[in-house]
Design an enzyme around this catalytic site. Structure first.
Site, PDB file in Angstrom:
ATOM      1  N   ALA A 242      47.121  40.266  32.756  1.00  0.00           N
ATOM      2  CA  ALA A 242      46.023  39.367  32.427  1.00  0.00           C
ATOM      3  C   ALA A 242      45.230  39.865  31.222  1.00  0.00           C
ATOM      4  CB  ALA A 242      45.103  39.177  33.627  1.00  0.00           C
ATOM      5  N   THR A 243      45.066  41.163  31.095  1.00  0.00           N
ATOM      6  CA  THR A 243      44.304  41.689  29.957  1.00  0.00           C
ATOM      7  C   THR A 243      44.937  41.245  28.644  1.00  0.00           C
ATOM      8  OG1 THR A 243      43.592  43.599  31.251  1.00  0.00           O
ATOM      9  CG2 THR A 243      43.451  43.802  28.850  1.00  0.00           C
TER      10      THR A 243
ATOM     11  N   ASN B 276      35.834  38.590  40.123  1.00  0.00           N
ATOM     12  CA  ASN B 276      36.527  39.674  40.824  1.00  0.00           C
ATOM     13  C   ASN B 276      35.628  40.477  41.752  1.00  0.00           C
ATOM     14  OD1 ASN B 276      35.848  40.054  37.920  1.00  0.00           O
ATOM     15  ND2 ASN B 276      36.066  42.215  38.443  1.00  0.00           N
TER      16      ASN B 276
ATOM     17  N   CYS C  34      37.067  49.031  37.267  1.00  0.00           N
ATOM     18  CA  CYS C  34      36.993  49.525  35.898  1.00  0.00           C
ATOM     19  C   CYS C  34      35.671  50.251  35.624  1.00  0.00           C
ATOM     20  CB  CYS C  34      37.135  48.378  34.911  1.00  0.00           C
ATOM     21  SG  CYS C  34      38.473  47.266  35.326  1.00  0.00           S
TER      22      CYS C  34
HETATM   23  C1  LIG Z   1      42.483  42.370  37.376  1.00  0.00           C
HETATM   24  C2  LIG Z   1      41.774  41.435  36.472  1.00  0.00           C
HETATM   25  C3  LIG Z   1      42.075  41.389  35.098  1.00  0.00           C
HETATM   26  C4  LIG Z   1      43.057  42.343  34.454  1.00  0.00           C
HETATM   27  O1  LIG Z   1      44.366  42.061  34.855  1.00  0.00           O
HETATM   28  P1  LIG Z   1      45.577  43.027  34.445  1.00  0.00           P
HETATM   29  O2  LIG Z   1      46.795  42.246  34.791  1.00  0.00           O
HETATM   30  O3  LIG Z   1      45.402  44.242  35.303  1.00  0.00           O
HETATM   31  O4  LIG Z   1      45.447  43.321  33.004  1.00  0.00           O
HETATM   32  C5  LIG Z   1      41.424  40.461  34.319  1.00  0.00           C
HETATM   33  N1  LIG Z   1      40.523  39.615  34.845  1.00  0.00           N
HETATM   34  C6  LIG Z   1      40.209  39.619  36.160  1.00  0.00           C
HETATM   35  C7  LIG Z   1      39.217  38.641  36.690  1.00  0.00           C
HETATM   36  C8  LIG Z   1      40.824  40.531  37.010  1.00  0.00           C
HETATM   37  O5  LIG Z   1      40.501  40.541  38.298  1.00  0.00           O
END
Ligand SMILES: *Cc1c(COP(=O)(O)O)cnc(C)c1O
Length: 388
Positions: free
Chosen positions: A74-75, A154, A329
Site C-alpha cells: 500500500a505504501t 488504522n 509506525c
Molecule cells: C498498513 C497500512 C499502510 C501501509 O501498507 P503496506 O502494504 O505495509 O505498505 C498504508 N495505509 C494504511 C491505512 C495501513 O493500515
C-alpha cells in the site's frame, strides 16, 4: 492451547492464511518463470497465474482487471497515486485536499510533494474521526487535482463517508483517491458504488503475503492517467516497472478470493467478539472508546484507560496480548498518537490508549483470556497507584 501472547494486532499485519501459502508454493521453484517472458511456457505459466490473481483482486473491489496495478504494498501504491497524479496533472493545478489523520504513507508523500511546490490542505476531523463534508467542499479550488481521504482509519477504525466524499469530488471535477488498506477485506468496498477513482490496498492486511499490494486506477468516467514513478521494463503497462512478484501476487489473489467468500460471516463474528471485549473493558477504569461508535471497522477497538499510565499498562499487557498503542509506525516513541490528538483527546488520555484489532484467527478463548489479563493489569496498576 492458547498461543501467548495472544495476537490482537491484525491492523498492523495478518498471518498468511494456510490456504494462501498452499496456493503460493508451486510458484517458488516449480513454476518460477518471469511473467514478462513471452517466448516460452515458463513465462506463459507465470503470466497465466498473474492473470488469474488480477481477476481475483479486481473481483473483490468490483473493478475491471485492466484497472489493477500490482505494487510492493500500500505504501508504494499511495506514492504512485499521489506523485503520479501530481506529475500528470500539473497543468491543471498543484492542490491536493487530504486529512490530518491519514496514514504516514499519505502524509509523508504529501510533505514530499509540498517540497516540489504542491499546496496541500489537511482537513481536521471531529471527535469521532470524521472529516467535515462542508469543509471539504469549501476546500476545493480550481487548481485542486485530487481529494485523498482514507476509507477506514488504522488506529481507531473510523469509516469515512466515502460515497458522500465522492459526490463532492465529482461535483468539483477532482479525482478521489482513497487509502483503503484497512477497509478492503474487512468491509464491502466497491469502486463503482463508492465512486472511487484511485485506491491503494495491501495483501498482508488481508491474510496474504507481505511485500505485495495494488493500486486501482479508474479507466473510464473519468479516465485517470498517472506518470510512472518507477521506470524500467514497462511492466504493468508502463505504470510500474520491475519483474512481477509472481508467488506474492498469486497469494494476494487467493487471499482476495477467500476474504470475499468469508467476509459476511467474519464481519459478524469479529464484531461480536470485539463488542464482548469492549464491553468487559470499558467498565474497568472510566474508559473511553475512541473513534466512531457506529461507523467503525468491525474488528477494531481503540480504548483509552484514563487513570492508568499507558506505557506501564502496555509493558504489563504485551507479555500476554500483542496489541499496539497508536500505530505500529509511531509506537516506540512516547509521543501520543497524532491520530488521537487530532480527535481532540488530551495528552494523558491519548497516551493511555490501546488498540485491539481482531482477525480471522481470533477465538472466544483468546478474548476471554485478554479480558482476564487486561483486568488484572489495570487492577494491579491501580493498586500500585501507577496512574496516568
Ligand atoms: C498498513 C497500512 C499502510 C501501509 O501498507 P503496506 O502494504 O505495509 O505498505 C498504508 N495505509 C494504511 C491505512 C495501513 O493500515
Amino acid at each position: 492451547m492458547l498461543k501467548i501472547p495472544v495476537y490482537l494486532d491484525y491492523n498492523a499485519t495478518t498471518p498468511c492464511d494456510p490456504r494462501v501459502v498452499e496456493a503460493m508454493l508451486p510458484y517458488f521453484s516449480g513454476i518460477f518463470g518471469n511473467a514478462a517472458s513471452q517466448q516460452h511456457s515458463y513465462g506463459w505459466q507465470a503470466a497465466e497465474a498473474v492473470a488469474i490473481a488480477r481477476d481475483q483482486v479486481a473481483n473483490l473491489i468490483g473493478a475491471d482487471r485492466t484497472e489493477i496495478f500490482f505494487t510492493s504494498g500500500a505504501t508504494e501504491s499511495v506514492n504512485l497515486a499521489l506523485k503520479g497524479a501530481y506529475e500528470m496533472y500539473g497543468a491543471k493545478g498543484n492542490h491536493i485536499v487530504t486529512c490530518a489523520t491519514e496514514h504516514k504513507a499519505v502524509l509523508d508523500t504529501c510533505r514530499h510533494l509540498e517540497k516540489l511546490g504542491a499546496e496541500i490542505t489537511y482537513l481536521a476531523v471531529n471527535e469521532n474521526g470524521h472529516i467535515d463534508l462542508a469543509a471539504l467542499e469549501k476546500a476545493i479550488r480550481p487548481t485542486t487535482i485530487m481529494i485523498a481521504v482514507m476509507y477506514a482509519n488504522n488506529e481507531i477504525g473510523t469509516i469515512q463517508l466515502i460515497k458522500e466524499i465522492s459526490e463532492i469530488a465529482r461535483k468539483g471535477n477532482v479525482f478521489l483517491f482513497t487509502d483503503a488498506t484497512q477497509a478492503v477485506g474487512k468491509i464491502p468496498v466497491n469502486v463503482h458504488e463508492d465512486g472511487i477513482d484511485l485506491m491503494a490496498f495491501s495483501s498482508h492486511k488481508l491474510y496474504g503475503p507481505k511485500g505485495v499490494g495494488a493500486l486501482y486506477v479508474r479507466r473510464k468516467n473519468p479516465r485517470v492517467k498517472l506518470i510512472a514513478q518507477i521506470d524500467g521494463g514497462g511492466h504493468e503497462r508502463g505504470i510500474r516497472s520491475g519483474t512481477l512478484n509472481v508467488p506474492g501476487i498469486v497469494g494476494f489473489g487467493k487471499a482476495c478470493e477467500l476474504v470475499m467468500h468469508e467476509m459476511a460471516d467474519e464481519m459478524k463474528r469479529q464484531c461480536r467478539l470485539r463488542d464482548q471485549l469492549e464491553n468487559a473493558l470499558v467498565i474497568l477504569d472510566d474508559c473511553k472508546v475512541n473513534g466512531d461508535p457506529q461507523l467503525r471497522l468491525p474488528n477494531t477497538s481503540n480504548i483509552s484507560f484514563p487513570y492508568t499510565d499507558g506505557a506501564v499498562l502496555m509493558t504489563e499487557l504485551t507479555k500476554y496480548v500483542a496489541v499496539s498503542s497508536g500505530s505500529a509506525c509511531t509506537s516506540g516513541s512516547i509521543e501520543p498518537s497524532y491520530v488521537l490528538k487530532e480527535l481532540g483527546l488530551e495528552d494523558n488520555i491519548a497516551r493511555g490508549a490501546i488498540r485491539f484489532s481482531l482477525g480471522r484467527f481470533t477465538t472466544e478463548e483468546e478474548i476471554a483470556f485478554t479480558i482476564e489479563k487486561v483486568t488484572a493489569s489495570v487492577e494491579s496498576l491501580k493498586e500500585r497507584k501507577i496512574v496516568g
